[in-house]
Structures are given as structure tokens and as C-alpha cells.
Design a protein around this motif. Structure first.
Motif, PDB file in Angstrom:
ATOM      1  N   LYS A 162       1.041   4.072  -3.088  1.00 44.03           N
ATOM      2  CA  LYS A 162       0.713   5.489  -2.912  1.00 44.03           C
ATOM      3  C   LYS A 162       1.910   6.374  -3.232  1.00 44.03           C
ATOM      4  O   LYS A 162       1.752   7.462  -3.813  1.00 44.03           O
ATOM      5  CB  LYS A 162       0.233   5.742  -1.472  1.00 44.03           C
ATOM      6  CG  LYS A 162      -1.110   5.086  -1.174  1.00 44.03           C
ATOM      7  CD  LYS A 162      -1.729   5.612   0.112  1.00 44.03           C
ATOM      8  CE  LYS A 162      -0.896   5.272   1.335  1.00 44.03           C
ATOM      9  NZ  LYS A 162      -1.549   5.757   2.577  1.00 44.03           N
ATOM     10  N   ASP A 163       3.106   5.913  -2.878  1.00 38.77           N
ATOM     11  CA  ASP A 163       4.297   6.706  -3.164  1.00 38.77           C
ATOM     12  C   ASP A 163       4.508   6.832  -4.677  1.00 38.77           C
ATOM     13  O   ASP A 163       4.829   7.916  -5.176  1.00 38.77           O
ATOM     14  CB  ASP A 163       5.508   6.049  -2.505  1.00 38.77           C
ATOM     15  CG  ASP A 163       6.767   6.875  -2.669  1.00 38.77           C
ATOM     16  OD1 ASP A 163       6.817   7.998  -2.122  1.00 38.77           O
ATOM     17  OD2 ASP A 163       7.710   6.417  -3.358  1.00 38.77           O
ATOM     18  N   THR A 205      -6.611  10.127  -6.511  1.00 37.48           N
ATOM     19  CA  THR A 205      -5.492  11.047  -6.312  1.00 37.48           C
ATOM     20  C   THR A 205      -6.060  12.455  -6.194  1.00 37.48           C
ATOM     21  O   THR A 205      -6.790  12.920  -7.083  1.00 37.48           O
ATOM     22  CB  THR A 205      -4.498  10.981  -7.484  1.00 37.48           C
ATOM     23  OG1 THR A 205      -4.039   9.635  -7.625  1.00 37.48           O
ATOM     24  CG2 THR A 205      -3.313  11.898  -7.229  1.00 37.48           C
ATOM     25  N   ALA A 235       2.425  11.615  -1.074  1.00 42.23           N
ATOM     26  CA  ALA A 235       1.817  10.280  -1.013  1.00 42.23           C
ATOM     27  C   ALA A 235       0.543  10.290  -0.180  1.00 42.23           C
ATOM     28  O   ALA A 235      -0.367   9.476  -0.402  1.00 42.23           O
ATOM     29  CB  ALA A 235       2.820   9.279  -0.450  1.00 42.23           C
ATOM     30  N   THR A 236       0.460  11.226   0.761  1.00 41.46           N
ATOM     31  CA  THR A 236      -0.737  11.311   1.599  1.00 41.46           C
ATOM     32  C   THR A 236      -1.956  11.781   0.805  1.00 41.46           C
ATOM     33  O   THR A 236      -3.090  11.657   1.292  1.00 41.46           O
ATOM     34  CB  THR A 236      -0.482  12.278   2.774  1.00 41.46           C
ATOM     35  OG1 THR A 236      -0.010  13.533   2.267  1.00 41.46           O
ATOM     36  CG2 THR A 236       0.549  11.709   3.734  1.00 41.46           C
ATOM     37  N   GLY A 290       1.802   9.140  -6.139  1.00 46.39           N
ATOM     38  CA  GLY A 290       2.033  10.528  -5.744  1.00 46.39           C
ATOM     39  C   GLY A 290       3.148  11.178  -6.557  1.00 46.39           C
ATOM     40  O   GLY A 290       3.025  12.335  -6.982  1.00 46.39           O
ATOM     41  N   VAL A 326      -2.833  10.461  -1.936  1.00 45.26           N
ATOM     42  CA  VAL A 326      -3.317   9.294  -2.687  1.00 45.26           C
ATOM     43  C   VAL A 326      -4.110   8.418  -1.730  1.00 45.26           C
ATOM     44  O   VAL A 326      -3.596   7.984  -0.692  1.00 45.26           O
ATOM     45  CB  VAL A 326      -2.158   8.510  -3.315  1.00 45.26           C
ATOM     46  CG1 VAL A 326      -2.700   7.275  -4.057  1.00 45.26           C
ATOM     47  CG2 VAL A 326      -1.360   9.406  -4.255  1.00 45.26           C
ATOM     48  N   GLU A 327      -5.337   8.172  -2.071  1.00 45.58           N
ATOM     49  CA  GLU A 327      -6.241   7.381  -1.217  1.00 45.58           C
ATOM     50  C   GLU A 327      -6.574   6.063  -1.916  1.00 45.58           C
ATOM     51  O   GLU A 327      -7.067   6.052  -3.042  1.00 45.58           O
ATOM     52  CB  GLU A 327      -7.516   8.185  -0.973  1.00 45.58           C
ATOM     53  CG  GLU A 327      -8.592   7.415  -0.236  1.00 45.58           C
ATOM     54  CD  GLU A 327      -9.913   8.168  -0.203  1.00 45.58           C
ATOM     55  OE1 GLU A 327     -10.896   7.610   0.332  1.00 45.58           O
ATOM     56  OE2 GLU A 327      -9.967   9.298  -0.748  1.00 45.58           O
ATOM     57  N   ILE A 328      -6.274   4.952  -1.244  1.00 46.45           N
ATOM     58  CA  ILE A 328      -6.634   3.628  -1.783  1.00 46.45           C
ATOM     59  C   ILE A 328      -8.059   3.307  -1.330  1.00 46.45           C
ATOM     60  O   ILE A 328      -8.334   3.205  -0.126  1.00 46.45           O
ATOM     61  CB  ILE A 328      -5.650   2.543  -1.302  1.00 46.45           C
ATOM     62  CG1 ILE A 328      -4.239   2.822  -1.861  1.00 46.45           C
ATOM     63  CG2 ILE A 328      -6.124   1.155  -1.728  1.00 46.45           C
ATOM     64  CD1 ILE A 328      -3.188   1.828  -1.414  1.00 46.45           C
ATOM     65  N   SER A 365      -8.137   3.654  -6.646  1.00 46.59           N
ATOM     66  CA  SER A 365      -7.579   4.747  -5.833  1.00 46.59           C
ATOM     67  C   SER A 365      -8.061   6.097  -6.341  1.00 46.59           C
ATOM     68  O   SER A 365      -8.536   6.226  -7.491  1.00 46.59           O
ATOM     69  CB  SER A 365      -6.046   4.706  -5.850  1.00 46.59           C
ATOM     70  OG  SER A 365      -5.550   4.990  -7.149  1.00 46.59           O
ATOM     71  N   ARG A 380       0.827  -1.209   0.000  1.00 49.11           N
ATOM     72  CA  ARG A 380       0.000   0.000   0.000  1.00 49.11           C
ATOM     73  C   ARG A 380       0.871   1.274   0.000  1.00 49.11           C
ATOM     74  O   ARG A 380       0.606   2.225  -0.738  1.00 49.11           O
ATOM     75  CB  ARG A 380      -0.949   0.009   1.198  1.00 49.11           C
ATOM     76  CG  ARG A 380      -2.096  -1.006   1.086  1.00 49.11           C
ATOM     77  CD  ARG A 380      -2.899  -1.065   2.375  1.00 49.11           C
ATOM     78  NE  ARG A 380      -3.974  -2.029   2.286  1.00 49.11           N
ATOM     79  CZ  ARG A 380      -5.216  -1.773   1.854  1.00 49.11           C
ATOM     80  NH1 ARG A 380      -5.527  -0.533   1.468  1.00 49.11           N
ATOM     81  NH2 ARG A 380      -6.136  -2.715   1.812  1.00 49.11           N
ATOM     82  N   GLU A 381       1.906   1.284   0.854  1.00 51.69           N
ATOM     83  CA  GLU A 381       2.777   2.456   0.930  1.00 51.69           C
ATOM     84  C   GLU A 381       3.528   2.653  -0.382  1.00 51.69           C
ATOM     85  O   GLU A 381       3.682   3.784  -0.858  1.00 51.69           O
ATOM     86  CB  GLU A 381       3.760   2.305   2.098  1.00 51.69           C
ATOM     87  CG  GLU A 381       3.111   2.327   3.483  1.00 51.69           C
ATOM     88  CD  GLU A 381       2.385   3.643   3.748  1.00 51.69           C
ATOM     89  OE1 GLU A 381       2.872   4.696   3.287  1.00 51.69           O
ATOM     90  OE2 GLU A 381       1.331   3.622   4.409  1.00 51.69           O
TER      91      GLU A 381
END
Length: 252
Positions: free
Chosen positions: A92-93, A122, A103-104, A96, A106-108, A120, A88-89
Motif C-alpha cells: 500500500k505504501d 487506489t 497509503a490509507t 500510494g 490504497v485498498e487491498i 487493489s 500488505r503495508e
């Protein structure tokens, strides 16, 4: 022959008068003035002035909804919570960096089987790009990457085992414009300062007793009286003088 009149035995010259020492009267010790406190000025509070009203600022946000599929990935691998968190990290990275947002942002939304499909969102904000136009350009660039070259987004070695990358049903949500309320500058009033008055100090030599004539002189001592020759001594001297004259006369 002349005979000296003897003075009375025991008669002495009168001693000189006892000198009196004149000592100036000492001056009174100086008194220390009571310390006076410096009055502190009454602080005046200036009437607050209205700051200039900034022009209202405009900003906007936008969202890109995407669906990414990894062909060679087995969803069972994500049953391990450590692998799930790592994946997941990393996802998102990567998203982003491609979009130019943290990266914060970006929502899964979900991860489902079919190999593995990741839905997701963005989030874009014009404040991150300096203007609404710049944000719109970033949104367009991200949509192009997702629809045309999704593999270019996931180039990290951690994604290599997951096989080919496919993107589908990419949606762009229309930008939402926001108007920030103007802010007023609130003047601040400095707190008044209080002057601290030090108590006066008295030095050791401030209290001095002095005399008008300097240091007092010690009382002079009287000279010892001198004794005049006694009567017997005078008589003896006269007899000897007379005898000497008689012998001198007899010799001639």
C-alpha cells in the motif's frame, strides 16, 4: 529710729491661681462609608448577522482498479501473519507514493495464488490535489505506470525477492463529481463581563482624635508660697539696730 511693722507670723503670700489647661474637644472619629457596588451594565446580545454565503465548492473522486502479480513469490509465505502484515503495508505504501495519495487511500481487495496476484483499488480525491483537473492528471499518470512500467512502482528492497512484476486488467472508474453545500458563518456573542467592586479599606490612621488646641498641656504646678519674716526676727533686728546706734552715739 524707725521701726518696721512686722507682718503677722504665718502669713504667706497667696499662691498664684491654678492654671486651667484648655483642651480642644476631640473631633469625632470619621465614619467609613458603606461600599457601593458599581452597577454592571446589562449585557446586550447583538442580533446575529448572517455571514456571507460561500460559493458552493465542487470536488470529485476517482478510482483505479489494478491487478499486480509477483512471479517469484509463494503465497504460502503469507501464512505467517507477521509477513502478511508487513507485505500488505509495504504494498500500500508503494502504490500510494506512485499515485501521490496516502497509503490509507490504497485498498487491498484480495490476494490470491498464481504466483501471487494482488487486486487493489487506489482512491483519488480532488481535494488532495487542489483541483479536479490536477486529480485527473494524477489518475492518468498512475494508469500509465501500471500498464507500462509496473516494475517502477515496486523498487524497494523488500520486493526484490519476489521477482518480476506484472500488471493486468487495470481499470479506471469514471470520476464522481461532488458539490459541497455552502456554509454560513455563525456569529458568536461574547459573554458579558461583570465588574468586581472591591470593598473599601480603612487605614490605621483614618480614625484620629484631635484637639483644637493641639496636644493638651499638662496642668501647671503652683509655686511654693514664700514665708515672710516672723515677728521675733523683726524685733531682734530692731534691737540690734538700736544698740548699734546707741554705741555709735556713745563713742562720739
Amino acid at each position: 529710729p524707725a521701726t518696721m511693722s512686722p507682718t503677722l507670723e504665718g502669713e504667706t503670700n497667696a499662691p498664684t491661681g491654678s492654671p486651667t489647661a484648655t483642651t480642644g474637644s476631640p473631633t469625632a472619629a470619621p465614619t467609613t462609608a458603606t461600599p457601593t457596588l458599581s452597577p454592571t451594565a446589562t449585557p446586550t446580545t447583538a442580533a446575529p448577522t448572517r455571514g456571507p454565503t460561500a460559493a458552493p465548492t465542487f470536488s470529485a473522486t476517482a478510482q483505479v482498479l489494478s491487478n499486480i502479480s509477483f512471479a517469484a513469490m509463494n503465497i504460502a509465505e503469507l501464512d505467517d501473519p507477521i509477513i502478511d502484515e508487513f507485505f500488505r503495508e509495504a504494498f500500500k505504501d508503494a502504490m500510494g507514493k506512485a499515485a501521490g495519495v496516502p497509503a490509507t487511500n490504497v485498498e487491498i481487495v484480495s490476494i490470491t495464488a498464481g504466483s501471487v496476484n494482488i487486486r487493489s483499488i487506489t482512491h483519488f480525491d480532488s481535494l488532495l490535489f487542489g483541483s479536479i483537473v490536477a486529480m485527473d492528471d494524477a489518475v492518468d499518470a498512475m494508469v500509465d505506470k501500471l500498464t507500462q512500467q509496473p516494475q517502477s512502482i515496486f523498487t524497494g528492497s523488500q520486493f526484490a525477492p519476489f521477482g518480476a512484476v506484472r500488471s493486468f486488467r487495470t481499470l479506471r472508474k469514471p470520476a464522481v463529481r461532488k458539490t459541497a453545500a455552502p456554509t454560513l458563518l455563525v456569529p458568536t456573542t461574547a459573554a458579558p463581563t461583570i465588574t468586581v467592586t472591591e470593598s473599601p479599606t480603612v487605614t490605621a490612621d483614618a480614625i484620629v482624635i484631635s484637639s483644637a488646641g493641639g496636644s493638651p498641656t499638662s496642668a501647671p504646678t503652683s509655686a511654693a508660697p514664700t514665708l515672710l519674716p516672723s515677728t521675733s526676727a523683726v524685733v531682734m533686728f530692731a534691737v540690734m539696730q538700736t544698740l548699734a546706734l546707741y554705741l555709735f552715739a556713745a563713742a562720739y
